[in-house]
Scaffold this motif. Structure first.
Motif, PDB file in Angstrom:
ATOM      1  N   CYS A 102      42.966  46.708  36.234  1.00  0.00           N
ATOM      2  CA  CYS A 102      43.029  45.255  36.353  1.00  0.00           C
ATOM      3  C   CYS A 102      42.274  44.677  35.160  1.00  0.00           C
ATOM      4  O   CYS A 102      41.107  44.996  34.952  1.00  0.00           O
ATOM      5  CB  CYS A 102      42.395  44.791  37.658  1.00  0.00           C
ATOM      6  N   SER A 126      41.370  44.021  44.653  1.00  0.00           N
ATOM      7  CA  SER A 126      39.936  43.823  44.492  1.00  0.00           C
ATOM      8  C   SER A 126      39.596  42.371  44.205  1.00  0.00           C
ATOM      9  O   SER A 126      38.687  41.811  44.799  1.00  0.00           O
ATOM     10  CB  SER A 126      39.447  44.744  43.385  1.00  0.00           C
ATOM     11  N   CYS A 127      40.320  41.742  43.276  1.00  0.00           N
ATOM     12  CA  CYS A 127      39.975  40.356  42.929  1.00  0.00           C
ATOM     13  C   CYS A 127      41.057  39.361  43.294  1.00  0.00           C
ATOM     14  O   CYS A 127      40.860  38.155  43.175  1.00  0.00           O
ATOM     15  CB  CYS A 127      39.626  40.246  41.443  1.00  0.00           C
ATOM     16  N   CYS A 160      46.099  42.373  42.535  1.00  0.00           N
ATOM     17  CA  CYS A 160      44.910  43.218  42.555  1.00  0.00           C
ATOM     18  C   CYS A 160      44.234  43.130  43.916  1.00  0.00           C
ATOM     19  O   CYS A 160      43.888  42.036  44.367  1.00  0.00           O
ATOM     20  CB  CYS A 160      43.943  42.767  41.463  1.00  0.00           C
ATOM     21  N   ASN A 202      41.306  41.784  34.819  1.00  0.00           N
ATOM     22  CA  ASN A 202      40.367  40.757  35.264  1.00  0.00           C
ATOM     23  C   ASN A 202      39.066  41.361  35.782  1.00  0.00           C
ATOM     24  O   ASN A 202      37.987  40.977  35.345  1.00  0.00           O
ATOM     25  CB  ASN A 202      41.028  39.898  36.342  1.00  0.00           C
ATOM     26  N   CYS A 203      39.180  42.324  36.713  1.00  0.00           N
ATOM     27  CA  CYS A 203      37.949  42.821  37.331  1.00  0.00           C
ATOM     28  C   CYS A 203      37.671  44.285  37.008  1.00  0.00           C
ATOM     29  O   CYS A 203      36.603  44.789  37.325  1.00  0.00           O
ATOM     30  CB  CYS A 203      37.977  42.614  38.837  1.00  0.00           C
TER      31      CYS A 203
HETATM   32 ZN   LIG Z   1      41.224  42.709  39.815  1.00  0.00          ZN
END
Ligand SMILES: [Zn+2]
Length: 458
Positions: free
Chosen positions: A10, A26-27, A24, A12-13
């Motif tokens: 990802c 996670s985020c 994602c 982003n995270c």
């Molecule tokens: Zn993420």
């Protein structure tokens, strides 16, 4: 030979996944997974002093009383703004990330700090600029140092070789996005590279006690390019921000394991480098001859430091249908709330007015103590009457139009007093039991917006 392995990250995270996924877990961001080649060497991931691989003693639990409380002294730079933002100098072995938009002056700040540290060996590693470019930059600053070494390199293993030879007391890496480690195959700046390089540097910092500054570029939406995980890994995250067209730069902490995150450093960008601004109120207040409508001065606190700041507003009839509400540097929801209070309690007809609010100096503020100054500025522009000269404000405005007490009022009054203001308007409830005789400044206690209106514009 290690076999080539790919994985999805990802952007982003930094979460990792064996297969591509759209959202994602996670985020929660969509479409952020990118395939990256990772090739790990089979003989471990040791990088920093890989060859020596000392057998370390396993740690044993200790009684709290047995742990020696000697604090390792912080490295104090000659930059008081930076020292204060860090919580009193650089902690040995700490990893400090300094983020900011490209071109804002992060490299200038770091080079300046490196050159001003006398008697401390500093290694400045740049993957962004050549050695001669850095030399030219240093020449422009008129700074010389016998202890500052420059290295133009991006491979972490080669950088560590130089570090072992030089044994610097401080390491600056410009920037994390240009570094790459041989243990990961993907390109510099990718999530897996950023993660691997940061982990290697972290290990170096902790094992040797050498503090490291890591420069990181920021993307358009304000995040440090690369994964969020970077911010979790380091000890301290500093943000260097400001408008490229304005000369002022602000250094703030968004994370600090060794100090508060409320402190703020202010610099002025000059041709020869960054100048510390030790009395920020002097630059946040416009020096002018005549008074202007729509301008009010608020006494706010940034961390432990009181600041006087100029608030400008423009209230004018809306000509293009729907009235506009625009605020720069101030929470627009808070502005809407204050406008509603002024409409309901003050009888101002704001429904058909455009409202623009601007915090001078490019600062972002969120101290509720500025409410009263924002209201004064709005009323002044609406009524076309200037706020009387040399008066400032510190008070929170409630939904009923009441003026509430704000914390540390004495510091705010003292700052206004120091800067030569004649009067400060505060909540009546804030000054109970205070000894105000020590101040020359006049105190105007109010309990409601109506009283403020009567005293200033009535
Ligand atoms: Zn993420």
């Amino acid at each position: 030979m290690a076999k080539i392995r790919t994985s999805y990250f990802c952007q982003n995270c930094g979460a990792e996944s064996a297969k591509w996924i759209g959202k994602c877990p996670s985020c929660g961001e969509w479409n952020t997974y990118v395939e990256e080649v990772i090739q790990k060497e089979e003989n471990g991931r040791g990088n920093w002093q890989q060859g020596t691989d000392r057998t370390k003693k396993a740690s044993k639990p200790k009684k709290l009383q047995e742990i020696s409380d000697e604090k390792s002294p912080r490295l104090v730079t000659h930059d008081q703004e930076l020292d204060r933002v860090l919580g009193g100098g650089i902690v040995p072995g700490s990893l400090i990330l300094i983020g900011g938009e490209p071109g804002i002056g992060k490299s200038t700040l770091m080079l300046q700090v490196a050159l001003m540290l006398k008697g401390t060996t500093v290694l400045y590693v740049s993957g962004e600029e050549s050695e001669s470019q850095i030399k030219m930059r240093a020449d422009r600053m008129h700074l010389k140092s016998d202890n500052c070494y420059i290295l133009s390199e991006t491979n972490t293993q080669l950088i560590f070789q130089q570090i072992e030879a030089l044994e610097p007391h401080l390491l600056v890496l410009d920037s994390i996005q240009t570094l790459h480690s041989k243990h990961v195959e993907s390109t510099a700046g990718s999530v897996s590279q950023v993660r691997e390089c940061t982990a290697e540097i972290m290990k170096f910092a902790k094992e040797t006690g050498t503090p490291v500054f890591l420069i990181g570029h920021i993307t358009k939406d304000g995040a440090i390019a690369g994964p969020k995980i970077l911010e979790h890994m380091v000890d301290t995250v500093l943000q260097f921000e400001g408008d490229q067209h304005l000369s002022y730069r602000i250094l703030r902490t968004s994370k600090n394991r060794f100090g508060s995150t409320n402190e703020l450093g202010i610099y002025e960008m000059r041709a020869e480098g960054l100048r510390e601004v030790s009395n920020p109120s002097e630059i946040l207040l416009t020096q002018r001859e005549e008074t202007l409508n729509g301008v009010a001065i608020g006494a706010m606190l940034e961390g432990n430091r009181p600041l006087l700041i100029e608030i400008q507003s423009l209230v004018s009839p809306a000509t293009y249908g729907t009235p506009q509400r625009t605020s720069t540097g101030y929470d627009s929801k808070r502005l809407n709330m204050l406008l509603a209070v002024l409409e309901k309690r003050g009888g101002m007809k704001l429904g058909q007015q455009d409202v623009f609010l601007n915090i001078a100096g490019g600062l972002r503020v969120d101290d509720p103590a500025l409410d009263l100054a924002v209201c004064a500025s709005l009323i002044s522009s609406y009524e076309d009457i200037p706020v009387p000269d040399l008066i400032c404000f510190a008070g929170e405005v409630g939904l009923g139009g009441e003026i509430r007490a704000v914390n540390r009022i004495e510091n705010r009054i003292a700052e206004a007093n120091k800067l030569g203001f004649k009067k400060i308007m505060v909540s009546k409830y804030a000054i109970k039991g205070l000894d105000l005789k020590k101040f020359e400044i006049g105190i105007l206690p109010v309990t409601k917006l109506e009283e403020m209106y009567q005293q200033l514009f009535g």
